[in-house]
Motif scaffolding. Structure first.
Motif, PDB file in Angstrom:
ATOM      1  N   ARG A 335       0.720  -1.350  -0.018  1.00  0.00           N
ATOM      2  CA  ARG A 335      -0.161   0.036   0.036  1.00  0.00           C
ATOM      3  C   ARG A 335       0.615   1.405  -0.119  1.00  0.00           C
ATOM      4  NH1 ARG A 335      -2.824  -2.708   3.830  1.00  0.00           N
ATOM      5  NH2 ARG A 335      -4.847  -3.944   3.720  1.00  0.00           N
ATOM      6  N   VAL A 336       2.284   1.363   0.554  1.00  0.00           N
ATOM      7  CA  VAL A 336       3.262   3.038   0.826  1.00  0.00           C
ATOM      8  C   VAL A 336       3.167   2.661  -0.669  1.00  0.00           C
ATOM      9  CG1 VAL A 336       4.950   3.739   1.735  1.00  0.00           C
ATOM     10  CG2 VAL A 336       3.379   2.223   3.559  1.00  0.00           C
ATOM     11  N   VAL A 337       3.670   2.229  -1.121  1.00  0.00           N
ATOM     12  CA  VAL A 337       4.261   1.988  -2.284  1.00  0.00           C
ATOM     13  C   VAL A 337       3.739   2.338  -3.528  1.00  0.00           C
ATOM     14  CG1 VAL A 337       7.070   1.063  -1.642  1.00  0.00           C
ATOM     15  CG2 VAL A 337       5.023  -0.265  -2.964  1.00  0.00           C
ATOM     16  N   ALA A 338       2.824   2.120  -3.394  1.00  0.00           N
ATOM     17  CA  ALA A 338       0.978   2.407  -5.156  1.00  0.00           C
ATOM     18  C   ALA A 338       1.486   3.240  -5.069  1.00  0.00           C
ATOM     19  CB  ALA A 338       0.195   1.191  -4.022  1.00  0.00           C
ATOM     20  N   GLY A 339       1.931   3.974  -6.291  1.00  0.00           N
ATOM     21  CA  GLY A 339       1.358   5.212  -6.837  1.00  0.00           C
ATOM     22  C   GLY A 339       2.774   6.216  -5.824  1.00  0.00           C
ATOM     23  N   THR A 340       4.541   6.291  -5.009  1.00  0.00           N
ATOM     24  CA  THR A 340       4.858   6.912  -4.849  1.00  0.00           C
ATOM     25  C   THR A 340       5.978   7.044  -4.721  1.00  0.00           C
ATOM     26  OG1 THR A 340       3.756   5.649  -2.087  1.00  0.00           O
ATOM     27  CG2 THR A 340       5.568   7.477  -1.721  1.00  0.00           C
ATOM     28  N   CYS A 341       6.160   8.234  -5.503  1.00  0.00           N
ATOM     29  CA  CYS A 341       7.928   8.932  -6.118  1.00  0.00           C
ATOM     30  C   CYS A 341       8.670   8.857  -5.424  1.00  0.00           C
ATOM     31  CB  CYS A 341       7.129  10.333  -7.254  1.00  0.00           C
ATOM     32  SG  CYS A 341       8.332  10.531  -8.558  1.00  0.00           S
ATOM     33  N   LEU A 342      10.238   8.907  -5.605  1.00  0.00           N
ATOM     34  CA  LEU A 342      11.293   9.007  -5.015  1.00  0.00           C
ATOM     35  C   LEU A 342      11.755  10.462  -5.514  1.00  0.00           C
ATOM     36  CD1 LEU A 342      13.157   9.083  -2.375  1.00  0.00           C
ATOM     37  CD2 LEU A 342      14.065   6.886  -3.681  1.00  0.00           C
ATOM     38  N   ASP A 343      12.389  11.252  -5.378  1.00  0.00           N
ATOM     39  CA  ASP A 343      12.985  12.864  -5.938  1.00  0.00           C
ATOM     40  C   ASP A 343      14.051  12.657  -5.985  1.00  0.00           C
ATOM     41  OD1 ASP A 343      12.754  13.986  -8.562  1.00  0.00           O
ATOM     42  OD2 ASP A 343      12.604  15.891  -6.874  1.00  0.00           O
ATOM     43  N   THR A 344      14.799  11.869  -7.020  1.00  0.00           N
ATOM     44  CA  THR A 344      16.676  11.910  -6.940  1.00  0.00           C
ATOM     45  C   THR A 344      17.233  12.580  -7.859  1.00  0.00           C
ATOM     46  OG1 THR A 344      17.078   9.922  -8.835  1.00  0.00           O
ATOM     47  CG2 THR A 344      15.921   9.286  -5.802  1.00  0.00           C
ATOM     48  N   PRO A 345      18.415  13.389  -8.000  1.00  0.00           N
ATOM     49  CA  PRO A 345      19.181  13.774  -8.938  1.00  0.00           C
ATOM     50  C   PRO A 345      19.067  13.028 -10.472  1.00  0.00           C
ATOM     51  CG  PRO A 345      20.779  13.970  -7.222  1.00  0.00           C
ATOM     52  CD  PRO A 345      19.490  12.355  -6.673  1.00  0.00           C
ATOM     53  N   ARG A 346      18.743  11.766 -10.189  1.00  0.00           N
ATOM     54  CA  ARG A 346      19.001  10.809 -11.668  1.00  0.00           C
ATOM     55  C   ARG A 346      17.311  11.189 -11.836  1.00  0.00           C
ATOM     56  NH1 ARG A 346      22.969   8.195 -13.483  1.00  0.00           N
ATOM     57  NH2 ARG A 346      24.669   8.270 -12.260  1.00  0.00           N
ATOM     58  N   GLY A 347      16.270  11.180 -11.491  1.00  0.00           N
ATOM     59  CA  GLY A 347      15.278  11.338 -11.797  1.00  0.00           C
ATOM     60  C   GLY A 347      14.433  10.754 -11.181  1.00  0.00           C
ATOM     61  N   ALA A 348      12.988  10.566 -10.976  1.00  0.00           N
ATOM     62  CA  ALA A 348      12.527  10.719  -9.997  1.00  0.00           C
ATOM     63  C   ALA A 348      11.675   9.184 -10.196  1.00  0.00           C
ATOM     64  CB  ALA A 348      10.947  11.685 -10.480  1.00  0.00           C
ATOM     65  N   TRP A 349      11.580   8.218  -9.359  1.00  0.00           N
ATOM     66  CA  TRP A 349      11.581   7.368  -9.432  1.00  0.00           C
ATOM     67  C   TRP A 349      10.121   6.757  -8.804  1.00  0.00           C
ATOM     68  CZ3 TRP A 349      17.061   4.121  -8.803  1.00  0.00           C
ATOM     69  CH2 TRP A 349      18.194   4.396  -9.871  1.00  0.00           C
ATOM     70  N   TRP A 350       9.670   5.379  -9.433  1.00  0.00           N
ATOM     71  CA  TRP A 350       8.130   4.985  -8.809  1.00  0.00           C
ATOM     72  C   TRP A 350       8.964   4.469  -7.821  1.00  0.00           C
ATOM     73  CZ3 TRP A 350       3.921   7.631  -9.147  1.00  0.00           C
ATOM     74  CH2 TRP A 350       3.850   7.873 -10.293  1.00  0.00           C
ATOM     75  N   LEU A 351       8.610   3.661  -6.474  1.00  0.00           N
ATOM     76  CA  LEU A 351       9.331   3.015  -5.566  1.00  0.00           C
ATOM     77  C   LEU A 351       9.060   1.546  -5.783  1.00  0.00           C
ATOM     78  CD1 LEU A 351       8.622   4.876  -2.047  1.00  0.00           C
ATOM     79  CD2 LEU A 351      10.342   4.743  -3.386  1.00  0.00           C
ATOM     80  N   ARG A 352       7.915   1.868  -6.066  1.00  0.00           N
ATOM     81  CA  ARG A 352       7.124  -0.074  -6.809  1.00  0.00           C
ATOM     82  C   ARG A 352       8.259  -0.167  -7.565  1.00  0.00           C
ATOM     83  NH1 ARG A 352       3.219  -3.105  -6.269  1.00  0.00           N
ATOM     84  NH2 ARG A 352       1.540  -1.348  -5.458  1.00  0.00           N
ATOM     85  N   ARG A 353       9.406   0.405  -8.627  1.00  0.00           N
ATOM     86  CA  ARG A 353       9.193   0.124 -10.026  1.00  0.00           C
ATOM     87  C   ARG A 353      11.033  -0.174  -9.067  1.00  0.00           C
ATOM     88  NH1 ARG A 353       8.380   0.413 -15.255  1.00  0.00           N
ATOM     89  NH2 ARG A 353       6.064   0.538 -15.443  1.00  0.00           N
ATOM     90  N   MET A 354      11.209   0.210  -7.689  1.00  0.00           N
ATOM     91  CA  MET A 354      12.565  -0.546  -7.088  1.00  0.00           C
ATOM     92  C   MET A 354      12.544  -1.759  -6.299  1.00  0.00           C
ATOM     93  SD  MET A 354      13.564   3.552  -5.715  1.00  0.00           S
ATOM     94  CE  MET A 354      15.035   3.093  -5.316  1.00  0.00           C
ATOM     95  N   PHE A 355      11.867  -2.518  -6.528  1.00  0.00           N
ATOM     96  CA  PHE A 355      11.515  -4.239  -6.683  1.00  0.00           C
ATOM     97  C   PHE A 355      12.077  -5.177  -7.303  1.00  0.00           C
ATOM     98  CE2 PHE A 355       9.499  -1.497  -3.419  1.00  0.00           C
ATOM     99  CZ  PHE A 355       9.429  -2.331  -1.602  1.00  0.00           C
ATOM    100  N   SER A 356      12.485  -6.088  -7.139  1.00  0.00           N
ATOM    101  CA  SER A 356      12.493  -6.700  -8.272  1.00  0.00           C
ATOM    102  C   SER A 356      12.862  -7.598  -7.968  1.00  0.00           C
ATOM    103  CB  SER A 356      13.527  -6.312  -9.247  1.00  0.00           C
ATOM    104  OG  SER A 356      13.977  -7.043 -10.601  1.00  0.00           O
ATOM    105  N   SER A 357      12.898  -9.096  -8.140  1.00  0.00           N
ATOM    106  CA  SER A 357      13.546 -10.723  -8.089  1.00  0.00           C
ATOM    107  C   SER A 357      14.356 -10.624  -8.805  1.00  0.00           C
ATOM    108  CB  SER A 357      12.407 -11.662  -8.608  1.00  0.00           C
ATOM    109  OG  SER A 357      12.100 -11.555 -10.075  1.00  0.00           O
TER     110      SER A 357
END
Length: 428
Positions: A335-357
């Protein structure tokens, strides 16, 4: 024998969600913009709630803009997570086709399109392209002016100031003061609003009003398209901000400029039930922010290499691993990472996309997200006359990462990124 009614006593245990818990769970799924709207709705009906709009400071737009300040070119060093959809090149080519330009102007337009960086800025000087196309500089500038009308505005800009000026022009906000502010963006980034006001011939309130407009603009409009180095467009206001510490590591903080301040005050017009609801909402917002911050900091600690070096360095990470480390339930993380965005010097990253198998290889485990990103890099660097087949992409990934991907998996990664097969990518 006829049945007879009987009275039985039984005991059951049942979990029932009260209103406060339902609100807390709902807030976990809400991003900054959605939370602001929800609080405004509650404040309109509950007299005990008072909202104070956020007061943006120049530092709030960093680090989102730090990459474009640091680079004088098109920002090709910025990396985003892959996303499916039309590519920037396909969008621009379709727009040029719709213009029905004369052959000479069409040749110039194609040269300008080839010079686009992933950010949407031009990566080559106009004088060089004029010489290569055997046309005058005035002709190139005339065609460029036409191409700069392509949506989203800001494409084909030669620098950050021109990119923002094109967007301000579309908003009908490009007055003299705005032009002075755009010409002195480093002063704005460092908070020197008084000096800017003197240069622009207006008061500081006028500078801050223009600053609020600039914060809503997109410094890299090309990044909203798919393809190598692109990502799904992030929300206007990210939920979390990531800043590099001088001693190493990353500092994760809430984007306070995206959230209003919520206060609970006794009001004569309200009753006791409304006061209790207001206090419960205040506690739910605090719990939401604290949980989001905990999750964001844990993700940043686990993905420090990706924040330093780009998406190709993403480590394998699952929500179950994160939930166990934080003592939370997996559904809470989701629930927390759904639609949540992290702003970094490399651009804005979706938290959900930082999870990976994880994918096992000769060199150890590699995340599937990192493999997808490296596949995009292989496609970006291929010979357009001899594009790489899915089997060739799998072999290149094996040589690069030690992970032996089946051809079908490589094809699936390619398709998920919106990249057509080799025979459709071939250009003469």
């Amino acid at each position: 024998m006829a049945p007879r009614p009987r009275i039985q006593i039984s005991q059951t245990l049942r979990l029932e969600l009260n209103t406060s818990l339902q609100v807390s769970i709902g807030l976990l799924r809400t991003d900054a913009a959605g939370l602001s709207r929800y609080l405004e709705e509650q404040a309109a009906t509950n007299p005990h709630l008072r909202l104070t709009p956020p007061a943006p400071a120049p530092g709030d737009w960093l680090p989102r803009w730090s990459g474009v300040f640091a680079s004088a070119g098109g920002g090709a060093d910025t990396e985003f997570l892959p996303s499916a959809g039309p590519s920037l090149a396909a969008h621009v080519v379709a727009a040029i086709e719709a213009m029905r330009l004369p052959p000479r102007a069409r040749r110039v337009a194609e040269a300008l399109a080839d010079a686009l960086e992933p950010s949407g800025w031009l990566g080559r000087p106009l004088t060089v392209m004029a010489d290569e196309a055997a046309v005058t500089l005035a002709e190139v500038e005339a065609v460029l002016k036409q191409l700069q009308q392509i949506e989203p505005r800001g494409l084909f800009a030669r620098d950050l100031a021109e990119c923002l000026a094109l967007q301000a022009q579309e908003m009908d906000a490009l007055d003299g003061a705005m032009q002075v502010v755009l010409a002195n963006l480093p002063l704005l980034a460092s908070g020197q609003t008084a000096r800017l006001a003197r240069l622009a011939g207006c008061d500081e309130a006028g500078v801050l009003a223009r600053f609020r407009l600039i914060r809503g603009m997109n410094p890299k409009p090309g990044a909203s398209f798919a393809g190598p180095g692109a990502a799904a467009p992030p929300p206007r206001e990210p939920d979390l901000l990531a800043r590099a510490r001088p001693e190493g590591g990353w500092e994760i903080s809430l984007n306070r400029s995206a959230l209003p301040t919520l206060e609970v005050r006794r009001a004569e017009a309200g009753d006791a039930a409304q006061l209790a609801a207001a206090r419960a909402l205040q506690q739910a917002v605090k719990a939401r922010n604290a949980t989001l911050l905990r999750v964001g900091r844990e993700i940043a600690a686990r993905q420090e290499a990706a924040l330093n070096d780009g998406a190709a360095a993403l480590e394998p990470m699952t929500m179950a691993d994160l939930a166990e480390a934080l003592g939370l339930h997996k559904s809470t993380i989701s629930r927390v990472v759904a639609g949540t965005c992290l702003d970094t010097p490399r651009g804005a990253w979706w938290l959900r996309r930082m999870f990976s198998s994880a994918r096992q290889g000769s060199g150890g485990a590699t995340s599937a997200a990192a493999l997808r990103h490296r596949l995009l890099g292989l496609v970006a660097g291929e010979d357009p006359q001899r594009p790489l087949s899915d089997a060739a992409l799998a072999r290149a990934l094996l040589a690069d990462t030690g992970v032996d991907l089946p051809r079908r998996t490589a094809a699936q990664y390619r398709a998920d990124a919106g990249i057509p097969p080799a025979h459709r990518r071939r250009r003469r």
